[in-house]
Design a protein around this motif. Structure first.
Motif, PDB file in Angstrom:
ATOM      1  N   ARG A 209       2.448  -7.197   4.128  1.00 61.03           N
ATOM      2  CA  ARG A 209       3.311  -6.018   3.978  1.00 61.03           C
ATOM      3  C   ARG A 209       2.875  -5.177   2.786  1.00 61.03           C
ATOM      4  NH1 ARG A 209       9.147  -9.071   4.780  1.00 61.03           N
ATOM      5  NH2 ARG A 209       8.977  -9.422   7.055  1.00 61.03           N
ATOM      6  N   SER A 210       2.514  -5.835   1.689  1.00 61.44           N
ATOM      7  CA  SER A 210       2.061  -5.089   0.518  1.00 61.44           C
ATOM      8  C   SER A 210       0.779  -4.327   0.817  1.00 61.44           C
ATOM      9  CB  SER A 210       1.836  -6.052  -0.657  1.00 61.44           C
ATOM     10  OG  SER A 210       3.023  -6.759  -0.978  1.00 61.44           O
ATOM     11  N   ALA A 211      -0.146  -4.978   1.535  1.00 64.73           N
ATOM     12  CA  ALA A 211      -1.402  -4.318   1.886  1.00 64.73           C
ATOM     13  C   ALA A 211      -1.158  -3.118   2.798  1.00 64.73           C
ATOM     14  CB  ALA A 211      -2.337  -5.314   2.562  1.00 64.73           C
ATOM     15  N   TYR A 212      -0.253  -3.279   3.772  1.00 65.73           N
ATOM     16  CA  TYR A 212       0.077  -2.163   4.659  1.00 65.73           C
ATOM     17  C   TYR A 212       0.682  -1.001   3.871  1.00 65.73           C
ATOM     18  CZ  TYR A 212      -0.655  -5.294   8.647  1.00 65.73           C
ATOM     19  OH  TYR A 212      -1.206  -6.147   9.564  1.00 65.73           O
ATOM     20  N   GLY A 213       1.551  -1.338   2.931  1.00 67.02           N
ATOM     21  CA  GLY A 213       2.172  -0.280   2.125  1.00 67.02           C
ATOM     22  C   GLY A 213       1.148   0.482   1.297  1.00 67.02           C
ATOM     23  N   VAL A 214       0.220  -0.261   0.667  1.00 60.48           N
ATOM     24  CA  VAL A 214      -0.815   0.391  -0.147  1.00 60.48           C
ATOM     25  C   VAL A 214      -1.708   1.266   0.722  1.00 60.48           C
ATOM     26  CG1 VAL A 214      -2.862  -0.036  -1.559  1.00 60.48           C
ATOM     27  CG2 VAL A 214      -0.792  -1.382  -1.933  1.00 60.48           C
ATOM     28  N   ALA A 219      -3.488   6.538   2.641  1.00 56.56           N
ATOM     29  CA  ALA A 219      -3.763   7.455   3.755  1.00 56.56           C
ATOM     30  C   ALA A 219      -3.001   8.769   3.572  1.00 56.56           C
ATOM     31  CB  ALA A 219      -3.373   6.797   5.073  1.00 56.56           C
ATOM     32  N   LEU A 220      -1.737   8.681   3.140  1.00 60.88           N
ATOM     33  CA  LEU A 220      -0.958   9.891   2.895  1.00 60.88           C
ATOM     34  C   LEU A 220      -1.580  10.728   1.777  1.00 60.88           C
ATOM     35  CD1 LEU A 220       2.703   8.523   3.118  1.00 60.88           C
ATOM     36  CD2 LEU A 220       1.583  10.088   4.713  1.00 60.88           C
ATOM     37  N   ALA A 221      -2.059  10.052   0.725  1.00 59.73           N
ATOM     38  CA  ALA A 221      -2.670  10.773  -0.390  1.00 59.73           C
ATOM     39  C   ALA A 221      -3.935  11.501   0.049  1.00 59.73           C
ATOM     40  CB  ALA A 221      -2.981   9.800  -1.530  1.00 59.73           C
ATOM     41  N   VAL A 222      -4.784  10.820   0.842  1.00 61.37           N
ATOM     42  CA  VAL A 222      -6.019  11.453   1.323  1.00 61.37           C
ATOM     43  C   VAL A 222      -5.700  12.635   2.227  1.00 61.37           C
ATOM     44  CG1 VAL A 222      -8.064  11.091   2.750  1.00 61.37           C
ATOM     45  CG2 VAL A 222      -7.383   9.358   1.072  1.00 61.37           C
TER      46      VAL A 222
END
Length: 382
Positions: A209-214, A219-222
């Motif tokens: 879950r942590s990896a998915y969140g990061v 992706a949103l930042a890019v």
């Protein structure tokens, strides 16, 4: 502060513990160093009162030291008071982040936008209400890491959503500020938090879950950077590429070192760096950056050594060293708040190696240090 009956018993009890006596002695030593350096400086009134830019005069700083002493007493007396304080830090970070995002979008009813539109080409670097983007970004670091730590430990879904919202808003505002020192501090603090909370993150589900969140945030930042609204961030990244040395910092550090030798024991006095540095600034720096105003050496320990001398620098190093030691002990004792507080302290220290100290960052440094000491101090009868 104005209700001593709520914290004075905690102060007297904390004084009976070795670690409590040590932190109070160092706080008194730090405040005394400020007052003595100001009294013996070339401009005592300015050093006591401070400039209108940062307001870091000896009187203001001594008050912050007193606030830290009261916080330590209050938390030691009632350790459940730590959680509301951490939530207050999150709330302050989220509120200023919303304002900074609106500034980036072009809506600011309080501050003229040209005051934080900087560089060539011009880039909007929102400072919220903290004067400058670098000050604001350093202010956000405790809010981000406290929110992350509480998100890891919370079990209530409503509380988790609150911390996630604070995280998203604060990280977004920090990125929009375009501050490299704060990003470096965030990476250092996040690494420390992940290491200290490794037991809670050991399960594969939590890790996934942590990896998915990061990945989702990345992706949103890019996507934001590539879209038209991200033009300001793209311009700031291009400025980073053409300014790998971090602006005038390296030259300022070099020219500031002789000032320590001129006032080695007690320093030149708080808030007198500008006047002292004008006489020490090299021709190379003046020609390379003719329009820069150097209000500080852009390094926390260098500024303490110049303003307060070896006496004040030793007090700061001892106090921060004691806080880090107590933070490690706090984590070993499985205190749920120790990891977030220690990671926040480390993140701020990393960021302050490249940006000036302000009254808010000093308040957070001392508050985090006092809290860690209070949490690890053994219980005694008041």
């Amino acid at each position: 502060l104005w209700l001593p009956r709520r914290w004075w018993p905690g102060a007297t009890a904390l004084w009976l513990t070795p670690v409590g006596r040590a932190v109070y002695f160092l706080l008194i030593l730090g405040a005394a160093s400020l007052l003595i350096s100001s009294a013996l400086s070339a401009d005592a009134w300015l050093s006591f009162a401070g400039t209108v830019w940062r307001r870091l005069g000896a009187v203001n700083q001594a008050i912050v030291f007193f606030i830290a002493a009261v916080m330590a007493a209050r938390i030691y007396l009632d350790r459940t008071a730590m959680k509301p304080l951490m939530l207050a830090v999150e709330a302050a970070g989220a509120t200023t982040s919303v304002y900074a995002i609106l500034q980036y979008a072009g809506w600011d009813p309080l501050i003229p936008a040209h005051l934080y539109t900087l560089g060539t080409p011009a880039v909007v670097r929102p400072p919220a209400t903290l004067i400058q983007a670098t000050y604001f970004a350093t202010f956000l670091l405790p809010a981000i890491l406290i929110a992350a730590g509480l998100r890891i430990r919370e079990t209530s879904s409503r509380s988790k959503r609150f911390h996630e919202i604070v995280l998203l808003l604060s990280i977004a505002a920090l990125v929009l500020s375009g501050t490299r020192s704060a990003l470096l501090g965030l990476f250092a603090g996040a690494g420390a938090l992940l290491y200290l909370e490794r037991r809670r993150l050991a399960g594969w589900r939590t890790g996934a879950r942590s990896a998915y969140g990061v990945l989702a945030v990345a992706a949103l930042a890019v996507a934001f950077v590539l879209l038209p609204p991200g033009k300001g961030v793209r311009l700031r990244l291009s400025q980073w590429a053409t300014d790998r040395a971090g602006g005038p910092r390296l030259l300022v550090w070099r020219d500031s070192l002789p000032l320590i030798g001129q006032h080695p024991v007690l320093g030149a006095g708080p808030e007198l760096f500008e006047a002292e540095f004008r006489r020490a600034e090299s021709l190379q720096l003046a020609r390379a950056y003719p329009d820069h105003y150097h209000e500080s050496p852009h390094n926390f320990f260098l500024e303490a050594a110049i303003g307060q001398g070896i006496f004040g620098l030793t007090a700061w190093l001892a106090l921060l060293g004691l806080a880090c030691y107590c933070g490690v002990l706090c984590c070993r004792q499985r205190d749920s708040n120790g990891a977030s507080l220690l990671a926040s302290l480390l993140a701020m220290l990393v960021s302050l190696q490249f940006c000036p100290l302000t009254i808010t960052s000093e308040l957070y440094l001392l508050a985090l240090s006092a809290s860690l000491v209070a949490l690890v101090a053994p219980s005694v009868t008041p």
